[in-house]
Design a protein around this motif. Structure first.
Motif, PDB file in Angstrom:
ATOM      1  N   TYR A 133     155.603  49.320  60.014  1.00  0.00           N
ATOM      2  CA  TYR A 133     154.925  50.589  59.727  1.00  0.00           C
ATOM      3  C   TYR A 133     155.913  51.745  59.813  1.00  0.00           C
ATOM      4  O   TYR A 133     156.635  51.880  60.805  1.00  0.00           O
ATOM      5  N   LYS A 134     155.914  52.566  58.747  1.00  0.00           N
ATOM      6  CA  LYS A 134     156.634  53.833  58.840  1.00  0.00           C
ATOM      7  C   LYS A 134     155.879  54.767  59.774  1.00  0.00           C
ATOM      8  O   LYS A 134     156.477  55.487  60.568  1.00  0.00           O
ATOM      9  N   ASP A 135     154.563  54.741  59.653  1.00  0.00           N
ATOM     10  CA  ASP A 135     153.699  55.463  60.595  1.00  0.00           C
ATOM     11  C   ASP A 135     152.288  54.904  60.477  1.00  0.00           C
ATOM     12  O   ASP A 135     151.890  54.388  59.426  1.00  0.00           O
ATOM     13  N   ILE A 136     151.552  55.022  61.556  1.00  0.00           N
ATOM     14  CA  ILE A 136     150.172  54.525  61.588  1.00  0.00           C
ATOM     15  C   ILE A 136     149.416  55.313  62.646  1.00  0.00           C
ATOM     16  O   ILE A 136     149.975  55.675  63.686  1.00  0.00           O
ATOM     17  N   THR A 137     148.152  55.600  62.371  1.00  0.00           N
ATOM     18  CA  THR A 137     147.289  56.320  63.307  1.00  0.00           C
ATOM     19  C   THR A 137     146.063  55.450  63.585  1.00  0.00           C
ATOM     20  O   THR A 137     145.385  55.002  62.655  1.00  0.00           O
ATOM     21  N   ILE A 138     145.798  55.212  64.871  1.00  0.00           N
ATOM     22  CA  ILE A 138     144.714  54.319  65.287  1.00  0.00           C
ATOM     23  C   ILE A 138     143.817  55.024  66.299  1.00  0.00           C
ATOM     24  O   ILE A 138     144.316  55.709  67.201  1.00  0.00           O
ATOM     25  N   ALA A 139     142.513  54.851  66.159  1.00  0.00           N
ATOM     26  CA  ALA A 139     141.565  55.342  67.156  1.00  0.00           C
ATOM     27  C   ALA A 139     141.190  54.187  68.078  1.00  0.00           C
ATOM     28  O   ALA A 139     140.897  53.087  67.609  1.00  0.00           O
ATOM     29  N   PHE A 140     141.235  54.432  69.384  1.00  0.00           N
ATOM     30  CA  PHE A 140     140.800  53.461  70.394  1.00  0.00           C
ATOM     31  C   PHE A 140     139.505  53.997  71.003  1.00  0.00           C
ATOM     32  O   PHE A 140     139.470  55.137  71.481  1.00  0.00           O
ATOM     33  N   LYS A 141     138.461  53.170  70.990  1.00  0.00           N
ATOM     34  CA  LYS A 141     137.138  53.645  71.385  1.00  0.00           C
ATOM     35  C   LYS A 141     136.607  52.877  72.591  1.00  0.00           C
ATOM     36  O   LYS A 141     136.693  51.654  72.655  1.00  0.00           O
ATOM     37  N   ASN A 142     136.047  53.630  73.547  1.00  0.00           N
ATOM     38  CA  ASN A 142     135.434  53.018  74.719  1.00  0.00           C
ATOM     39  C   ASN A 142     134.226  52.184  74.321  1.00  0.00           C
ATOM     40  O   ASN A 142     133.566  52.462  73.315  1.00  0.00           O
ATOM     41  N   LYS A 143     133.947  51.186  75.144  1.00  0.00           N
ATOM     42  CA  LYS A 143     132.742  50.392  74.955  1.00  0.00           C
ATOM     43  C   LYS A 143     131.680  50.949  75.898  1.00  0.00           C
ATOM     44  O   LYS A 143     131.667  50.672  77.095  1.00  0.00           O
ATOM     45  N   GLY A 144     130.802  51.795  75.367  1.00  0.00           N
ATOM     46  CA  GLY A 144     129.785  52.437  76.190  1.00  0.00           C
ATOM     47  C   GLY A 144     130.405  53.500  77.085  1.00  0.00           C
ATOM     48  O   GLY A 144     131.487  54.019  76.817  1.00  0.00           O
TER      49      GLY A 144
END
Length: 355
Positions: free
Chosen positions: A150-161
């Motif tokens: 990846y040259k660049d990547i944006t990821i969202a990490f989400k809580n479970k509840g």
């Protein structure tokens, strides 16, 4: 805040949440419920400690008649010590963002294609760690390299509840920001020489619309044609979006979605998170100026970690952590290095609370 004040607040929240009229206002009910959840572990530890202290007193009285109760009193005393320490840690002021989701950006740096491949290794490491924790992930935007990195990547990490204190994505991943360095023989190296390259990681709490107010007049929005590895066009329409927030100079672009509207929505998510992070950084800097003697153990701006493949070694330079299980870490077993960072931060917060 003192424990007595927290107890009073907790009982008041119980009464409010039992009132049906409160739940007619969903936003208020969510806010009260969130605070109630934050206080519940503290009150539970306090009640358990009180019960254990009462049991110790009873065991010591009975020990005069039965020696076996003396051993029970010793066991309970050790348990009381553990609960006292847990309560002390729970009473340390929490990071206001601890319950928030997180947006992570990983960018290739020095090292060309090898750096992009290393960025891909970091992404897989974080995604596997998230899977182990039961968190949801969402790739918001990415630009792949020719060899699959990846040259660049944006990821969202989400809580479970609603996460328990310390169990959410932000308290566990918030120290990952900085320059990550790798030492290994690249796949592009024909002579077998070890190279050093790096990738940058940026982590910010995901902001909700109520957290950040953005004036449309402060935005410059440009559209362009999406491109893929090597710069080739992957879309025949101008669906990619670049948003510039004029007051701060923050620039965000997004091209993964098929429509211009979708890309704009994703770019606005990233923009809100960055603006919130900048506001937090400004507040932290002001607080730092007031406490000139304070030296933060975990500094997100410095080169943070080295991944040495020949020695199977991972080193975190901020807290002096070193382990020889790099293969396991890259497979998502980040518990050791992350706990070292969390422990260092908790120790510092305890010292600040006592000063």
């Amino acid at each position: 805040m003192k424990l007595d004040d927290l107890l009073g607040e907790y009982y008041e929240l119980e009464q409010q949440l039992a009132d049906p009229e409160v739940h007619a206002d969903q936003a208020r009910a969510r806010s009260l419920g969130k605070r109630y959840s934050q206080l519940t572990p503290i009150i539970a530890a306090y009640r358990e400690l009180n019960q254990v202290e009462s049991d110790i007193e009873a065991a010591r009285e009975l020990a005069a008649e039965d020696a076996s109760f003396a051993e029970e009193a010793e066991r309970l005393a050790a348990e009381a010590e553990r609960l006292t320490e847990r309560l002390r840690v729970l009473l340390v002021p929490r990071d206001p963002a601890d319950d928030k989701n997180l947006i992570m950006e990983v960018k290739a740096g020095e090292g060309g294609e090898e750096s992009a491949l290393f960025a891909g290794d970091l992404v897989r490491m974080y995604l596997r760690y998230a899977e182990r924790r039961g968190w949801k992930t969402e790739v918001i935007d990415s630009t792949a390299s020719d060899l699959g990195g990846y040259k660049d990547i944006t990821i969202a990490f989400k809580n479970k509840g609603a996460p328990e204190p310390g169990e959410g994505v932000w308290p566990n991943l918030k120290f990952e920001g900085g320059v990550h360095r790798v030492q290994r023989v690249p796949v592009t190296e024909s002579q077998g020489r070890i190279h050093t390259s790096a990738a940058g990681v940026l982590v910010v709490p995901e902001a909700e619309e109520i957290d950040v107010e953005i004036n449309d007049n402060d935005l410059r929005i440009d559209v362009y044609r999406s491109s893929g590895p090597g710069g080739q066009s992957v879309n025949t329409t101008d669906s990619a979006v670049r948003i510039t927030h004029m007051p701060t100079g923050i620039v965000v672009s997004c091209q993964n979605e098929k429509s211009q509207l979708q890309n704009k929505e994703q770019a606005m998510r990233i923009l809100r998170a960055r603006i919130l992070a900048e506001a937090r950084a400004t507040a932290d800097a002001e607080a730092q100026a007031e406490r000139k003697s304070q030296v933060r153990t975990v500094d997100r701006s410095e080169r943070v970690r080295t991944y040495n493949f020949p020695e199977n070694r991972i080193s975190d330079h901020r807290v002096g952590y070193k382990a020889y299980n790099l293969d396991q870490v890259l497979d998502g077993d980040l518990s050791g290095v992350l706990q070292a960072l969390i422990d260092a931060d908790t120790k510092e917060r305890l010292e600040q609370a006592q000063s």
